[in-house]
Scaffold this motif. Structure first.
Motif, PDB file in Angstrom:
ATOM      1  N   UNK A 321       0.846  -1.199   0.000  1.00  0.00           N
ATOM      2  CA  UNK A 321       0.000   0.000   0.000  1.00  0.00           C
ATOM      3  C   UNK A 321       0.883   1.252   0.000  1.00  0.00           C
ATOM      4  N   UNK A 322       1.937   1.248   0.831  1.00  0.00           N
ATOM      5  CA  UNK A 322       2.869   2.387   0.870  1.00  0.00           C
ATOM      6  C   UNK A 322       3.546   2.572  -0.485  1.00  0.00           C
ATOM      7  N   UNK A 323       3.877   1.460  -1.139  1.00  0.00           N
ATOM      8  CA  UNK A 323       4.538   1.557  -2.461  1.00  0.00           C
ATOM      9  C   UNK A 323       3.586   2.205  -3.468  1.00  0.00           C
ATOM     10  N   UNK A 324       2.300   1.853  -3.409  1.00  0.00           N
ATOM     11  CA  UNK A 324       1.331   2.473  -4.327  1.00  0.00           C
ATOM     12  C   UNK A 324       1.254   3.982  -4.060  1.00  0.00           C
ATOM     13  N   UNK A 325       1.189   4.324  -2.768  1.00  0.00           N
ATOM     14  CA  UNK A 325       1.098   5.750  -2.421  1.00  0.00           C
ATOM     15  C   UNK A 325       2.349   6.516  -2.830  1.00  0.00           C
ATOM     16  N   UNK A 326       3.492   5.831  -2.848  1.00  0.00           N
ATOM     17  CA  UNK A 326       4.722   6.548  -3.207  1.00  0.00           C
ATOM     18  C   UNK A 326       4.660   7.026  -4.658  1.00  0.00           C
ATOM     19  N   UNK A 327       3.888   6.335  -5.500  1.00  0.00           N
ATOM     20  CA  UNK A 327       3.718   6.804  -6.883  1.00  0.00           C
ATOM     21  C   UNK A 327       2.895   8.095  -6.862  1.00  0.00           C
ATOM     22  N   UNK A 328       1.789   8.056  -6.135  1.00  0.00           N
ATOM     23  CA  UNK A 328       0.920   9.249  -6.069  1.00  0.00           C
ATOM     24  C   UNK A 328       1.646  10.428  -5.390  1.00  0.00           C
ATOM     25  N   UNK A 329       2.499  10.128  -4.418  1.00  0.00           N
ATOM     26  CA  UNK A 329       3.200  11.197  -3.698  1.00  0.00           C
ATOM     27  C   UNK A 329       4.506  11.601  -4.375  1.00  0.00           C
ATOM     28  N   UNK A 330       4.758  11.080  -5.581  1.00  0.00           N
ATOM     29  CA  UNK A 330       6.052  11.304  -6.232  1.00  0.00           C
ATOM     30  C   UNK A 330       6.370  12.765  -6.578  1.00  0.00           C
ATOM     31  N   UNK A 331       5.398  13.701  -6.665  1.00  0.00           N
ATOM     32  CA  UNK A 331       5.788  15.075  -6.995  1.00  0.00           C
ATOM     33  C   UNK A 331       6.898  15.620  -6.097  1.00  0.00           C
TER      34      UNK A 331
END
Ligand SMILES: Cc1cc2nc3c(=O)[nH]c(=O)nc-3n(C[C@H](O)[C@H](O)[C@H](O)COP(=O)(O)OP(=O)(O)OC[C@H]3O[C@@H](n4cnc5c(N)ncnc54)[C@H](O)[C@@H]3O)c2cc1C
Length: 460
Positions: A321-331
């Motif tokens: 789940x954290x890995x998925x969020x890291x894509x969304x939080x990549x800015x």
């Protein structure tokens, strides 16, 4: 006697610091904006109580001295930055958590408590304070209230306005207005707390707040769904809202350029291969781990069966789940791959977001043929983000602002979804507010702060 000496006589030299001792560099910038070098600040005050704030404001109002309220200075619109000679009013020493009321599910705090400290105190009491944003370790709860902050969980819990039951504030003339309501229902006349929430320190200084707390979630289900186009995204959103009810907590749309930047460009393996028209990160916060995950899987499976979704992955662990969020939080990592860029945070009615995106792209391309625009957003909250990069040095910021905000105005959107107006968006406010709304804002400002001492030059 000058204002510093007069206030030091009342509150002491530790609370009121003049130019000889004040640490101005700590108070002359927020995330994006700096105080111009030629602006001379008078001093910095560090009140500990509401009464201190009242004494400071009354003295400044009587003497016609301007005051710059400040929280954690993580703001992104320059709202907390002094732009003319004034006294800085820092709330950083008003950081007491005064009460946790478990029956009412409320927390009463001073305005200078750091957001993360509020989250931790709620957690330790077995409850949950939902506001969350990247600046959590520095932003202060009074600053969050004054900007009506949003962040990651607005879809489920609302913005800061929905998380506050009571506010105590001090008016420009030093009058203390204490309305520390703890009740969900209270329709006794005007709800004055809303004057201070979201008004960026221009109508009063918030000193204490009553915050709403919620039960902790017992389950988190996270997935990424790939879809053909925006029509399919809206279909999935309808299914998610009816299928998950109130537990739907995130519905984050990433268009292909964003997905590529957040994965391959930064060396991450994409959880779903490239080649789709849209990617949605979806999350529910529920109460029953087993049935919640089964429901999450069923809603996605139904969307695939109905040819709405093309592919999906569901996190099998909190690590995933954290890995998925890291894509969304990549800015946050984009300085490595997409820099410099200008970031926009606007709102468009959800049904028109794709049309607005296409129009924005077309107009930017017409003016700057080499422009790159990355789109993404919390689209269930009507919130569209775009990041714009053109190969000019310096970037023509005001010209790009004008193209973006005028287009947003034509779509009846908001030039500020979350970050406020401050100084950076002030000259574009008319694209989102009618002349009558602007006139009413000026009437309120005049009534509450007739000498215009509070947060000079900001918002209107
Ligand atoms: C990495 C990062 C991520 C962010 N993500 C988000 C996000 O997802 N959503 C979002 O909404 N924001 C986000 N922000 C912006 C910022 O964190 C918020 O605007 C925050 O609410 C500002 O709080 P602050 O204490 O830093 O306020 P400041 O920056 O100090 O001040 C902001 C405004 O509030 C006024 N103010 C401060 N305290 C008071 C008070 N007690 N009484 C009256 N006026 C006061 C100031 O005068 C100013 O006008 C982010 C910032 C960073 C750095």
């Amino acid at each position: 006697m000058d204002i510093i000496a007069a206030l030091q006589a009342k509150l002491g030299t530790d609370t009121v610091q003049g130019p000889d001792t004040a640490d101005f560099p700590r108070h002359d910038h927020d995330f994006f904006v700096h105080t111009p070098e030629d602006v001379k600040l008078l001093g910095v005050c560090y009140p500990r109580t509401t009464e201190d704030v009242s004494v400071i404001l009354k003295a400044c109002n009587d003497a016609g001295i301007k005051v710059q309220p400040q929280g954690g200075l993580t703001g992104m619109a320059g709202a907390g930055v002094p732009l003319e000679p004034c006294l800085v009013l820092s709330m950083e020493r008003m950081r007491t958590i005064e009460e946790l009321d478990l029956s009412a599910s409320t927390m009463t705090v001073q305005a200078g408590v750091v957001l993360e400290a509020v989250q931790t105190a709620a957690d330790e009491a077995g409850l949950f304070f939902p506001l969350d944003l990247g600046g959590r370790g520095t932003a202060r709860i009074g600053g969050n209230a004054s900007t009506n902050a949003g962040g990651n969980r607005v879809l489920r819990y609302g913005m800061m306005r929905e998380l506050i039951l009571g506010v105590e504030a001090v008016l420009a003339d030093g009058t203390i207005v204490s309305s520390l309501n703890k009740m969900l229902k209270n329709n006794a006349g005007y709800d004055t707390k809303h004057l201070f929430i979201g008004s960026e320190g221009t109508l009063g200084v918030i000193t204490r707040l009553v915050l709403r707390l919620f039960p902790k979630a017992r389950s988190v289900s996270t997935g990424i769904v790939a879809l053909k186009d925006y029509a399919a995204v809206l279909d999935l959103l309808g299914r998610a809202k009816s299928g998950f009810g109130g537990t739907l907590a995130a519905f984050e749309l990433m268009w292909p350029d964003f997905y590529r930047l957040g994965t391959t460009a930064l060396g991450r393996t994409p959880p779903i291969p490239h080649g789709h028209g849209c990617y949605v990160l979806m999350e529910t916060l529920g109460t029953d781990p087993e049935s919640d995950l089964a429901r999450f899987e069923a809603v996605i499976a139904e969307a695939i069966e109905a040819n709405v979704a093309e592919d999906a992955v569901i996190a099998q662990s909190s690590k995933e789940s954290t890995a998925f969020w890291s894509i969304r939080d990549s800015p946050g990592e984009w300085p490595k791959v997409f820099w410099p860029q200008i970031a926009f945070d606007v709102s468009i009615p959800t049904g028109q977001i794709n049309d607005a995106k296409e129009e924005l792209h077309k107009r930017l391309l017409a003016r700057w043929p080499d422009v790159r625009v990355i789109f993404f957003g919390h689209i269930a909250d009507s919130n569209l983000h775009l990041s714009v990069k053109v190969d000019e040095d310096p970037m023509p910021i005001l010209e790009i602002d004008e193209v973006v905000y005028s287009t947003v105005g034509e779509f009846k959107g908001s030039i500020s979804a979350e970050h406020g107006i401050g100084i950076l968006k002030k000259e574009f406010l008319h694209y989102s507010r009618s002349p009558a709304e602007l006139a009413l804002m000026r009437t309120l400002k005049q009534a509450l702060d007739p000498k215009g001492i509070l947060n000079p030059g900001k918002v209107i």
